[in-house]
Design a protein around this motif. Structure first.
Motif, PDB file in Angstrom:
ATOM      1  N   LEU A   1      -1.384   4.129  -7.794  1.00 26.21           N
ATOM      2  CA  LEU A   1      -0.307   3.170  -8.034  1.00 26.21           C
ATOM      3  C   LEU A   1      -0.315   2.067  -6.981  1.00 26.21           C
ATOM      4  CD1 LEU A   1       2.655   5.595  -8.883  1.00 26.21           C
ATOM      5  CD2 LEU A   1       1.428   4.130 -10.488  1.00 26.21           C
ATOM      6  N   PHE A   2       0.195   0.906  -7.369  1.00 22.14           N
ATOM      7  CA  PHE A   2       0.427  -0.176  -6.420  1.00 22.14           C
ATOM      8  C   PHE A   2       1.796  -0.771  -6.718  1.00 22.14           C
ATOM      9  CE2 PHE A   2      -0.943  -2.505 -10.088  1.00 22.14           C
ATOM     10  CZ  PHE A   2      -0.271  -3.717 -10.018  1.00 22.14           C
ATOM     11  N   ALA A   3       2.328  -1.519  -5.787  1.00 23.00           N
ATOM     12  CA  ALA A   3       3.649  -2.137  -5.950  1.00 23.00           C
ATOM     13  C   ALA A   3       3.567  -3.610  -5.597  1.00 23.00           C
ATOM     14  CB  ALA A   3       4.677  -1.434  -5.064  1.00 23.00           C
ATOM     15  N   ASP A   4       4.104  -4.451  -6.461  1.00 20.84           N
ATOM     16  CA  ASP A   4       4.164  -5.893  -6.179  1.00 20.84           C
ATOM     17  C   ASP A   4       5.208  -6.198  -5.107  1.00 20.84           C
ATOM     18  OD1 ASP A   4       2.184  -6.528  -8.006  1.00 20.84           O
ATOM     19  OD2 ASP A   4       3.599  -6.645  -9.664  1.00 20.84           O
TER      20      ASP A   4
ATOM     21  N   SER B   1       0.818  -1.211   0.000  1.00 22.54           N
ATOM     22  CA  SER B   1       0.000   0.000   0.000  1.00 22.54           C
ATOM     23  C   SER B   1       0.853   1.263   0.000  1.00 22.54           C
ATOM     24  CB  SER B   1      -0.939   0.006   1.213  1.00 22.54           C
ATOM     25  OG  SER B   1      -0.187  -0.076   2.417  1.00 22.54           O
ATOM     26  N   TYR B   2       1.975   1.232   0.729  1.00 22.49           N
ATOM     27  CA  TYR B   2       2.811   2.435   0.815  1.00 22.49           C
ATOM     28  C   TYR B   2       3.944   2.360  -0.204  1.00 22.49           C
ATOM     29  CZ  TYR B   2       6.281   5.784   2.379  1.00 22.49           C
ATOM     30  OH  TYR B   2       7.196   6.798   2.410  1.00 22.49           O
ATOM     31  N   ILE B   3       4.062   3.411  -1.026  1.00 21.86           N
ATOM     32  CA  ILE B   3       5.131   3.501  -2.018  1.00 21.86           C
ATOM     33  C   ILE B   3       5.925   4.769  -1.727  1.00 21.86           C
ATOM     34  CG2 ILE B   3       5.706   3.589  -4.462  1.00 21.86           C
ATOM     35  CD1 ILE B   3       2.981   2.410  -5.050  1.00 21.86           C
ATOM     36  N   PRO B   4       7.229   4.662  -1.495  1.00 20.70           N
ATOM     37  CA  PRO B   4       8.023   5.870  -1.204  1.00 20.70           C
ATOM     38  C   PRO B   4       7.895   6.910  -2.305  1.00 20.70           C
ATOM     39  CG  PRO B   4       9.290   3.884  -0.754  1.00 20.70           C
ATOM     40  CD  PRO B   4       8.038   3.446  -1.442  1.00 20.70           C
ATOM     41  N   ARG B   5       7.885   8.152  -1.919  1.00 20.96           N
ATOM     42  CA  ARG B   5       7.764   9.240  -2.897  1.00 20.96           C
ATOM     43  C   ARG B   5       8.905   9.222  -3.898  1.00 20.96           C
ATOM     44  NH1 ARG B   5       5.885  10.988   1.961  1.00 20.96           N
ATOM     45  NH2 ARG B   5       3.964  12.237   1.999  1.00 20.96           N
ATOM     46  N   VAL B   6      10.119   8.936  -3.412  1.00 15.26           N
ATOM     47  CA  VAL B   6      11.274   8.947  -4.298  1.00 15.26           C
ATOM     48  C   VAL B   6      11.141   7.881  -5.376  1.00 15.26           C
ATOM     49  CG1 VAL B   6      12.618   7.386  -2.835  1.00 15.26           C
ATOM     50  CG2 VAL B   6      13.797   8.971  -4.358  1.00 15.26           C
ATOM     51  N   THR B   7      10.511   6.748  -5.055  1.00 10.86           N
ATOM     52  CA  THR B   7      10.311   5.695  -6.045  1.00 10.86           C
ATOM     53  C   THR B   7       9.342   6.151  -7.122  1.00 10.86           C
ATOM     54  OG1 THR B   7      10.709   4.020  -4.341  1.00 10.86           O
ATOM     55  CG2 THR B   7       9.646   3.295  -6.367  1.00 10.86           C
ATOM     56  N   GLN B   8       8.280   6.834  -6.722  1.00  6.31           N
ATOM     57  CA  GLN B   8       7.305   7.336  -7.694  1.00  6.31           C
ATOM     58  C   GLN B   8       7.930   8.397  -8.599  1.00  6.31           C
ATOM     59  OE1 GLN B   8       3.249   7.997  -6.023  1.00  6.31           O
ATOM     60  NE2 GLN B   8       4.177   7.461  -4.061  1.00  6.31           N
ATOM     61  N   LEU B   9       8.755   9.269  -8.022  1.00  5.87           N
ATOM     62  CA  LEU B   9       9.432  10.293  -8.827  1.00  5.87           C
ATOM     63  C   LEU B   9      10.444   9.667  -9.768  1.00  5.87           C
ATOM     64  CD1 LEU B   9      10.007  13.125  -6.196  1.00  5.87           C
ATOM     65  CD2 LEU B   9       8.346  13.097  -8.048  1.00  5.87           C
ATOM     66  N   ASP B  10      11.131   8.631  -9.291  1.00  2.00           N
ATOM     67  CA  ASP B  10      12.097   7.943 -10.152  1.00  2.00           C
ATOM     68  C   ASP B  10      11.412   7.323 -11.359  1.00  2.00           C
ATOM     69  OD1 ASP B  10      14.362   8.614  -8.863  1.00  2.00           O
ATOM     70  OD2 ASP B  10      14.625   6.716  -7.799  1.00  2.00           O
ATOM     71  N   ALA B  11      10.216   6.767 -11.169  1.00  2.00           N
ATOM     72  CA  ALA B  11       9.481   6.161 -12.272  1.00  2.00           C
ATOM     73  C   ALA B  11       9.146   7.198 -13.337  1.00  2.00           C
ATOM     74  CB  ALA B  11       8.202   5.503 -11.750  1.00  2.00           C
ATOM     75  N   ALA B  12       8.694   8.370 -12.906  1.00  2.00           N
ATOM     76  CA  ALA B  12       8.386   9.439 -13.864  1.00  2.00           C
ATOM     77  C   ALA B  12       9.641   9.917 -14.575  1.00  2.00           C
ATOM     78  CB  ALA B  12       7.707  10.601 -13.144  1.00  2.00           C
ATOM     79  N   GLN B  13      10.759   9.984 -13.841  1.00  2.00           N
ATOM     80  CA  GLN B  13      12.011  10.420 -14.454  1.00  2.00           C
ATOM     81  C   GLN B  13      12.523   9.387 -15.451  1.00  2.00           C
ATOM     82  OE1 GLN B  13      13.085  13.435 -13.750  1.00  2.00           O
ATOM     83  NE2 GLN B  13      14.803  13.334 -15.168  1.00  2.00           N
ATOM     84  N   LEU B  14      12.355   8.117 -15.160  1.00  2.00           N
ATOM     85  CA  LEU B  14      12.769   7.065 -16.081  1.00  2.00           C
ATOM     86  C   LEU B  14      11.967   7.104 -17.380  1.00  2.00           C
ATOM     87  CD1 LEU B  14      13.270   4.060 -13.622  1.00  2.00           C
ATOM     88  CD2 LEU B  14      15.044   5.177 -14.994  1.00  2.00           C
ATOM     89  N   ASP B  15      10.689   7.457 -17.284  1.00  2.00           N
ATOM     90  CA  ASP B  15       9.869   7.575 -18.494  1.00  2.00           C
ATOM     91  C   ASP B  15      10.402   8.688 -19.397  1.00  2.00           C
ATOM     92  OD1 ASP B  15       8.101   5.541 -17.824  1.00  2.00           O
ATOM     93  OD2 ASP B  15       6.864   6.867 -16.597  1.00  2.00           O
ATOM     94  N   LYS B  16      10.785   9.815 -18.808  1.00  2.00           N
ATOM     95  CA  LYS B  16      11.338  10.918 -19.603  1.00  2.00           C
ATOM     96  C   LYS B  16      12.659  10.514 -20.256  1.00  2.00           C
ATOM     97  CE  LYS B  16       9.282  14.528 -16.694  1.00  2.00           C
ATOM     98  NZ  LYS B  16       9.557  15.682 -15.796  1.00  2.00           N
ATOM     99  N   GLN B  17      13.502   9.837 -19.495  1.00  2.00           N
ATOM    100  CA  GLN B  17      14.797   9.423 -20.029  1.00  2.00           C
ATOM    101  C   GLN B  17      14.634   8.387 -21.138  1.00  2.00           C
ATOM    102  OE1 GLN B  17      17.101   8.135 -16.680  1.00  2.00           O
ATOM    103  NE2 GLN B  17      17.271  10.186 -15.800  1.00  2.00           N
ATOM    104  N   LEU B  18      13.647   7.513 -21.008  1.00  2.00           N
ATOM    105  CA  LEU B  18      13.407   6.511 -22.042  1.00  2.00           C
ATOM    106  C   LEU B  18      12.971   7.172 -23.351  1.00  2.00           C
ATOM    107  CD1 LEU B  18      13.151   3.499 -22.808  1.00  2.00           C
ATOM    108  CD2 LEU B  18      10.773   3.618 -22.056  1.00  2.00           C
ATOM    109  N   GLU B  19      12.099   8.162 -23.252  1.00  2.00           N
ATOM    110  CA  GLU B  19      11.664   8.878 -24.452  1.00  2.00           C
ATOM    111  C   GLU B  19      12.834   9.593 -25.114  1.00  2.00           C
ATOM    112  OE1 GLU B  19       8.779  12.654 -25.550  1.00  2.00           O
ATOM    113  OE2 GLU B  19       8.210  11.347 -23.892  1.00  2.00           O
TER     114      GLU B  19
END
Length: 280
Positions: free
Chosen positions: A154-157, A4-22
């Motif tokens: 969001l959810f995390a496995d 249920s709890y996802i660290p903020r830094v992990t969520q920001l990293d995911a958004a940053q990875l999407d930008k870098q991938l593009e």
């Protein structure tokens, strides 16, 4: 079992990875076409970026209900809340809207009206991003504006950062994103206009005894002790704009070009006519 709890830094990293991938896809495209004659791909750049973003959307959010950046960190959107209508709204915001903006910039460069509309759209979006980021810091949910608009949670496995104990690093990343947003916001502000408005407010403050009223003063007089009202140096190519103060030509013209309502910083007189000072 999802977390249920996802660290903020992990969520920001995911958004940053999407930008870098593009950006990585764009770099590969430019590298593959670097031997083509210059100018061939330039008119088609918005369409090429549209294809790249559409491909990324198809094989990430459309197929798996999570972006590639989220998949790298074992994150994903809750599928029970991700309806088909929200899927197309997501596509319109993240792909189509960017294409319309870029095509308008490329095709209507000389059309002032369309450029102003695009600029206002970017400003509203930037303000929304800043407000959403401030809300995200407090709540820890919806790191991207479109997620908040559509209510995509969001959810995390599994927690990919179970050994994350360096909270100073987390705090540094959050502040880095915050400062980047603030810097972008400041860059679109009219600093000269803001300074003029603040000056107009300060002239009415009771402790500002040295400030005179904004009424038109007597004719300007220049002596050996006269200083430019802007830079406080001896005027170079002295010019006036109707008040009793003298300006350097470049000081006056630069301020008037940046802010047509620029007023004299000494007496707050807003002169519309700029004339060369002539010694009588």
């Amino acid at each position: 079992m999802s977390i249920s709890y996802i660290p903020r830094v992990t969520q920001l990293d995911a958004a940053q990875l999407d930008k870098q991938l593009e950006e990585l896809f764009k770099q590969q495209l430019f590298y593959a076409t670097k031997y083509l004659e210059p100018g061939i791909l330039q008119p088609l750049l918005p369409e090429l970026e549209l294809l790249i973003r559409t491909w990324i959307f198809k094989y990430s959010v459309y197929d798996k209900k999570s972006t590639f950046g989220q998949q790298m960190l074992s994150l994903g959107y809750k599928q029970d809340n991700f309806s088909r209508s929200k899927l197309w709204w997501y596509f319109g915001y993240t792909v189509v809207l960017k294409y319309i903006r870029e095509r308008a910039i490329y095709s209507f460069t000389s059309n002032t009206r369309i450029q102003n509309i695009v600029h206002k759209m970017e400003t509203f979006q930037l303000i929304g991003d800043i407000l959403n980021f401030l809300r995200f810091i407090q709540s820890g949910k919806y790191p991207v504006l479109i997620d908040f608009i559509l209510g995509l949670e969001l959810f995390a496995d599994k927690l990919t950062r179970e050994d994350l104990t360096d909270f100073s690093w987390t705090r540094e990343l959050l502040w880095h994103n915050f400062i980047e947003l603030i810097g972008t916001a400041i860059s679109i502000l009219n600093i000269f206009g803001l300074r003029r408005k603040l000056s107009n407010v300060l002239k009415y403050v009771w402790w500002s005894d040295n400030v005179r009223t904004s009424i038109k003063s007597s004719s300007a007089i220049m002596t050996t002790n006269t200083l430019c009202a802007c830079c406080d140096s001896h005027p170079v190519l002295p010019y006036i704009m109707g008040c009793s103060h003298v300006f350097c030509y470049y000081c006056l013209m630069a301020n008037k070009t940046a802010d047509p309502d620029f007023a004299c910083p000494k007496c707050y007189y807003n002169g519309k006519e700029i004339n060369k000072f002539v010694m009588v």
